[in-house]
Structure formats: C-alpha cells, structure tokens
Design a protein around this motif. Structure first.
Motif, PDB file in Angstrom:
ATOM      1  N   MET A   1      80.091  80.625   6.291  1.00 47.43           N
ATOM      2  CA  MET A   1      79.736  79.606   7.001  1.00 47.43           C
ATOM      3  C   MET A   1      78.720  80.037   8.286  1.00 47.43           C
ATOM      4  O   MET A   1      79.069  80.870   9.031  1.00 47.43           O
ATOM      5  N   THR A   2      77.640  79.493   8.434  1.00 44.10           N
ATOM      6  CA  THR A   2      76.475  80.034   9.313  1.00 44.10           C
ATOM      7  C   THR A   2      77.098  79.473  10.761  1.00 44.10           C
ATOM      8  O   THR A   2      77.633  78.317  10.736  1.00 44.10           O
ATOM      9  N   GLU A   3      76.561  80.159  11.909  1.00 49.63           N
ATOM     10  CA  GLU A   3      76.799  79.824  13.031  1.00 49.63           C
ATOM     11  C   GLU A   3      75.963  78.320  13.469  1.00 49.63           C
ATOM     12  O   GLU A   3      74.973  78.205  13.148  1.00 49.63           O
ATOM     13  N   TYR A   4      76.789  77.430  13.844  1.00 51.37           N
ATOM     14  CA  TYR A   4      76.104  76.105  14.431  1.00 51.37           C
ATOM     15  C   TYR A   4      75.104  76.390  15.410  1.00 51.37           C
ATOM     16  O   TYR A   4      75.049  76.848  16.332  1.00 51.37           O
ATOM     17  N   LYS A   5      73.917  75.745  15.234  1.00 56.03           N
ATOM     18  CA  LYS A   5      72.702  75.903  16.019  1.00 56.03           C
ATOM     19  C   LYS A   5      71.844  74.511  16.204  1.00 56.03           C
ATOM     20  O   LYS A   5      71.739  73.912  15.318  1.00 56.03           O
ATOM     21  N   SER A   6      71.717  74.063  17.381  1.00 50.27           N
ATOM     22  CA  SER A   6      71.039  73.153  17.585  1.00 50.27           C
ATOM     23  C   SER A   6      69.526  73.208  17.901  1.00 50.27           C
ATOM     24  O   SER A   6      69.048  74.540  18.441  1.00 50.27           O
ATOM     25  N   GLN A   7      68.623  72.552  17.161  1.00 54.77           N
ATOM     26  CA  GLN A   7      67.169  72.720  17.288  1.00 54.77           C
ATOM     27  C   GLN A   7      66.440  71.556  17.391  1.00 54.77           C
ATOM     28  O   GLN A   7      67.087  70.347  17.196  1.00 54.77           O
ATOM     29  N   ILE A   8      65.180  71.737  17.821  1.00 64.86           N
ATOM     30  CA  ILE A   8      64.160  70.418  17.758  1.00 64.86           C
ATOM     31  C   ILE A   8      63.482  70.619  16.207  1.00 64.86           C
ATOM     32  O   ILE A   8      63.209  71.409  15.966  1.00 64.86           O
ATOM     33  N   LEU A  98      75.511  60.834  14.111  1.00 62.16           N
ATOM     34  CA  LEU A  98      76.465  61.580  13.536  1.00 62.16           C
ATOM     35  C   LEU A  98      75.818  62.657  12.776  1.00 62.16           C
ATOM     36  O   LEU A  98      76.140  63.955  12.561  1.00 62.16           O
ATOM     37  N   HIS A  99      75.023  62.126  11.428  1.00 65.76           N
ATOM     38  CA  HIS A  99      74.141  62.938  10.718  1.00 65.76           C
ATOM     39  C   HIS A  99      73.405  64.028  11.389  1.00 65.76           C
ATOM     40  O   HIS A  99      73.272  65.214  10.974  1.00 65.76           O
ATOM     41  N   MET A 100      72.705  63.401  12.265  1.00 61.55           N
ATOM     42  CA  MET A 100      71.668  64.477  12.924  1.00 61.55           C
ATOM     43  C   MET A 100      72.593  65.441  13.763  1.00 61.55           C
ATOM     44  O   MET A 100      71.991  66.720  13.655  1.00 61.55           O
ATOM     45  N   ALA A 101      73.674  65.143  14.310  1.00 65.34           N
ATOM     46  CA  ALA A 101      74.304  66.003  15.003  1.00 65.34           C
ATOM     47  C   ALA A 101      74.913  67.198  13.913  1.00 65.34           C
ATOM     48  O   ALA A 101      75.141  68.291  14.307  1.00 65.34           O
ATOM     49  N   HIS A 102      75.477  66.855  13.006  1.00 66.11           N
ATOM     50  CA  HIS A 102      76.067  67.590  11.856  1.00 66.11           C
ATOM     51  C   HIS A 102      74.921  68.594  11.366  1.00 66.11           C
ATOM     52  O   HIS A 102      75.077  69.671  10.753  1.00 66.11           O
ATOM     53  N   MET A 103      73.553  68.174  11.240  1.00 63.30           N
ATOM     54  CA  MET A 103      72.389  68.836  10.645  1.00 63.30           C
ATOM     55  C   MET A 103      71.808  69.914  12.043  1.00 63.30           C
ATOM     56  O   MET A 103      70.772  70.396  11.687  1.00 63.30           O
ATOM     57  N   GLY A 104      72.381  69.677  13.193  1.00 61.24           N
ATOM     58  CA  GLY A 104      71.765  70.567  14.341  1.00 61.24           C
ATOM     59  C   GLY A 104      70.720  70.210  14.943  1.00 61.24           C
ATOM     60  O   GLY A 104      70.126  70.968  15.374  1.00 61.24           O
ATOM     61  N   ILE A 105      70.360  68.728  14.751  1.00 61.04           N
ATOM     62  CA  ILE A 105      69.033  68.155  15.312  1.00 61.04           C
ATOM     63  C   ILE A 105      69.497  67.578  16.745  1.00 61.04           C
ATOM     64  O   ILE A 105      70.056  66.557  16.663  1.00 61.04           O
ATOM     65  N   GLN A 106      69.026  68.327  17.585  1.00 64.63           N
ATOM     66  CA  GLN A 106      69.215  67.730  18.987  1.00 64.63           C
ATOM     67  C   GLN A 106      68.100  66.693  19.243  1.00 64.63           C
ATOM     68  O   GLN A 106      68.614  65.739  20.023  1.00 64.63           O
ATOM     69  N   SER A 107      67.117  66.800  18.645  1.00 61.20           N
ATOM     70  CA  SER A 107      66.109  65.968  18.895  1.00 61.20           C
ATOM     71  C   SER A 107      64.935  65.758  17.563  1.00 61.20           C
ATOM     72  O   SER A 107      64.861  67.022  17.190  1.00 61.20           O
ATOM     73  N   LEU A 108      64.668  64.711  17.107  1.00 58.78           N
ATOM     74  CA  LEU A 108      63.595  64.649  16.037  1.00 58.78           C
ATOM     75  C   LEU A 108      62.528  64.055  16.748  1.00 58.78           C
ATOM     76  O   LEU A 108      62.529  62.839  17.333  1.00 58.78           O
ATOM     77  N   ALA A 127      68.807  71.675   3.319  1.00 58.06           N
ATOM     78  CA  ALA A 127      68.310  72.473   2.154  1.00 58.06           C
ATOM     79  C   ALA A 127      66.851  72.735   1.765  1.00 58.06           C
ATOM     80  O   ALA A 127      66.511  73.548   1.508  1.00 58.06           O
ATOM     81  N   ASP A 128      66.153  71.430   2.052  1.00 51.53           N
ATOM     82  CA  ASP A 128      64.991  71.373   1.722  1.00 51.53           C
ATOM     83  C   ASP A 128      63.998  70.800   2.806  1.00 51.53           C
ATOM     84  O   ASP A 128      62.701  70.847   2.522  1.00 51.53           O
ATOM     85  N   GLY A 129      64.408  70.817   3.936  1.00 52.51           N
ATOM     86  CA  GLY A 129      63.583  70.410   5.239  1.00 52.51           C
ATOM     87  C   GLY A 129      63.189  68.961   5.118  1.00 52.51           C
ATOM     88  O   GLY A 129      63.706  68.158   5.084  1.00 52.51           O
ATOM     89  N   ALA A 130      61.865  68.866   5.105  1.00 50.87           N
ATOM     90  CA  ALA A 130      61.130  67.345   5.062  1.00 50.87           C
ATOM     91  C   ALA A 130      60.838  67.201   3.629  1.00 50.87           C
ATOM     92  O   ALA A 130      59.826  67.960   3.142  1.00 50.87           O
ATOM     93  N   LYS A 131      60.777  66.159   2.935  1.00 56.43           N
ATOM     94  CA  LYS A 131      60.227  65.963   1.819  1.00 56.43           C
ATOM     95  C   LYS A 131      59.728  64.447   1.869  1.00 56.43           C
ATOM     96  O   LYS A 131      60.215  63.377   2.611  1.00 56.43           O
ATOM     97  N   ALA A 211      74.359  66.924   3.990  1.00 58.86           N
ATOM     98  CA  ALA A 211      75.247  67.905   3.135  1.00 58.86           C
ATOM     99  C   ALA A 211      74.987  69.390   3.618  1.00 58.86           C
ATOM    100  O   ALA A 211      73.700  69.743   4.092  1.00 58.86           O
ATOM    101  N   ASP A 212      75.906  70.224   3.572  1.00 60.75           N
ATOM    102  CA  ASP A 212      75.810  71.545   3.974  1.00 60.75           C
ATOM    103  C   ASP A 212      75.776  71.644   5.598  1.00 60.75           C
ATOM    104  O   ASP A 212      75.652  72.790   6.271  1.00 60.75           O
ATOM    105  N   GLY A 213      76.054  70.557   6.292  1.00 61.02           N
ATOM    106  CA  GLY A 213      75.939  70.514   7.812  1.00 61.02           C
ATOM    107  C   GLY A 213      77.279  70.785   8.124  1.00 61.02           C
ATOM    108  O   GLY A 213      78.308  71.020   7.554  1.00 61.02           O
ATOM    109  N   GLN A 214      77.625  70.723   9.583  1.00 54.07           N
ATOM    110  CA  GLN A 214      78.870  71.237   9.971  1.00 54.07           C
ATOM    111  C   GLN A 214      79.077  70.449  11.439  1.00 54.07           C
ATOM    112  O   GLN A 214      77.973  70.291  11.928  1.00 54.07           O
ATOM    113  N   ARG A 215      80.226  70.207  11.938  1.00 54.13           N
ATOM    114  CA  ARG A 215      80.570  69.629  13.128  1.00 54.13           C
ATOM    115  C   ARG A 215      80.092  70.530  14.415  1.00 54.13           C
ATOM    116  O   ARG A 215      80.066  71.689  14.377  1.00 54.13           O
TER     117      ARG A 215
END
Length: 230
Positions: A1-8, A98-108, A127-131, A211-215
C-alpha cells in the motif's frame, strides 16, 4: 500500500483538465470551512461575478473526516455567493467528504467556465483521474431521478454531489445535493446559492470513486484513542 498523501485536486472546466498539487504550507493545518475561506481569500478576486469564470467552487472535507469520530464525516462547499456577494460555506453530510478523505483530496477546486452550453458529469478516481462525460438526458432532471441512473452506471459504492434544475438555471438559492449511506440524495449544502455556482461551471454531477483509497493516517494512534474516548 502506498503512503497516504493529501493533495489539492484542481479542475479547470474550460480546458477539462485535472492537476494534482501539493498542499501549500499555509493550507496544511486547515480543513472544511477554514480551508475554503483561505483558498477564496488567496485566489479569488473579491469583485468577481459569482456566476462568472473568476469565481471558484471549492469542496473541502474537515480534518477529522475518515477518523471514525461521531458526526465528523461532513463536507464543506464554498465559493463567492451569488445570493449575498460574500464568501459562503455550506455544510452537508452524506458520502462526499468521506470519499474525498479516502482519496487524499484535501480540497477540490473547480475553476473557470466552459466555452459552450450544456452540462457534464465529472468522474474522479485515483485510477483514472478526471473523466468527463456529457450529462445528456440527465440534464433537466431532479436529483431523485438522476441518482439511480448514476449508481447503475458507476456502481453503488461511489459518492455523488449533484444539482437539480434550480442549479442548472442558476437560481440564486440553489443547493448541492449529496447521497447518503442509503444512496439517497438527501444531504444538501443548501445555503448561499452554491448550486448555481456549480451550474455555472457546467457540472450536473460530480462522482467520487474512492476505490483503491485508504483511511487518512494518524501520527499518534494512542494519543488519538485518548482524544476519541473523551
């Protein structure tokens, strides 16, 4: 599992692009309404037209989202309000935070304005970014009609933020609906007309697929357990 990282996650609706950015130092200890207010002060001209390209629509989960604390898995949505002309935060429950936090999205951060009329569904995933997909026959429908169609297409484990006809028509009190744990679009960021801002960005629905996110990680689990009990 990759290290959790918050991003914009920064989305430009004119160019239909997504950029993932490191969180600036001045934003790192902020979440929810504090973070979106800071972003608006840093990046949005106070004199901009709320329904024009200069305004930004911002989604920000609180800092405690995803940490199994009662009543904290919420989402703040913000922008310059078309109703008041000031900075506005509208808060809602449901799955989105909750989904944003598991995806590492600190802000959209959703920026700019489309070149052409019409509405889109924006699907966000690790997995796919933005579609981007045309909203098609979803445009003009209410949120209770749209939700089953989106869940059938994207699966019933996603989170969805969406607008109804009021947001599409840019009515100044329109809100943004979020589905809850029962897959009902009953959790609304209701104040300030942010549904109209979402409509001005040409977005009918935003689908968050964690999917593929983490706490989110905790620096000191033992200290957190003490605080959690308190």
């Amino acid at each position: 599992m990759t290290e959790y990282k918050s991003q914009i996650w920064r989305v430009n609706v004119r160019e239909q692009t997504l950029k993932l950015e490191d969180v600036p130092a001045s934003w790192q200890r902020l979440g929810g309404r504090g973070l979106l207010a800071r972003i608006l002060l840093d990046e949005v001209d106070a004199a901009c037209e709320p329904l024009g390209p200069g305004n930004k629509l911002i989604f920000a989960p609180g800092l405690l989202v995803g940490h199994m604390l009662s009543s904290t898995d919420r989402i703040s949505v913000g922008g310059k309000s078309p109703l008041t002309g000031g900075i506005k935060e509208a808060n809602a429950g449901g799955r989105t935070g909750l989904h944003m936090a598991h995806m590492g999205i600190q802000s959209l951060i959703i920026e700019d304005q489309p070149n052409e009329d019409g509405f889109w569904v924006l699907h966000l995933s690790l997995a796919d970014g933005a579609k981007w997909e045309r909203a098609g026959d979803l445009a003009g429908l209410g949120v209770y009609e749209v939700t089953p169609k989106l869940l059938e297409k994207y699966g019933d484990k996603v989170a969805i933020a969406m607008i109804g006809p009021g947001g599409e028509m840019k009515m100044k009190s329109a809100g943004i609906q979020n589905i809850d744990k029962d897959k009902v679009p009953a959790r609304i960021a209701a104040r300030g007309g942010l549904g109209a801002v979402m409509g001005s960005k040409g977005l009918k629905d935003i689908v968050f697929d964690h999917a593929d996110g983490q706490r989110p990680t905790i620096v000191s689990p033992e200290a957190f357990k003490v605080a959690q009990k308190d």
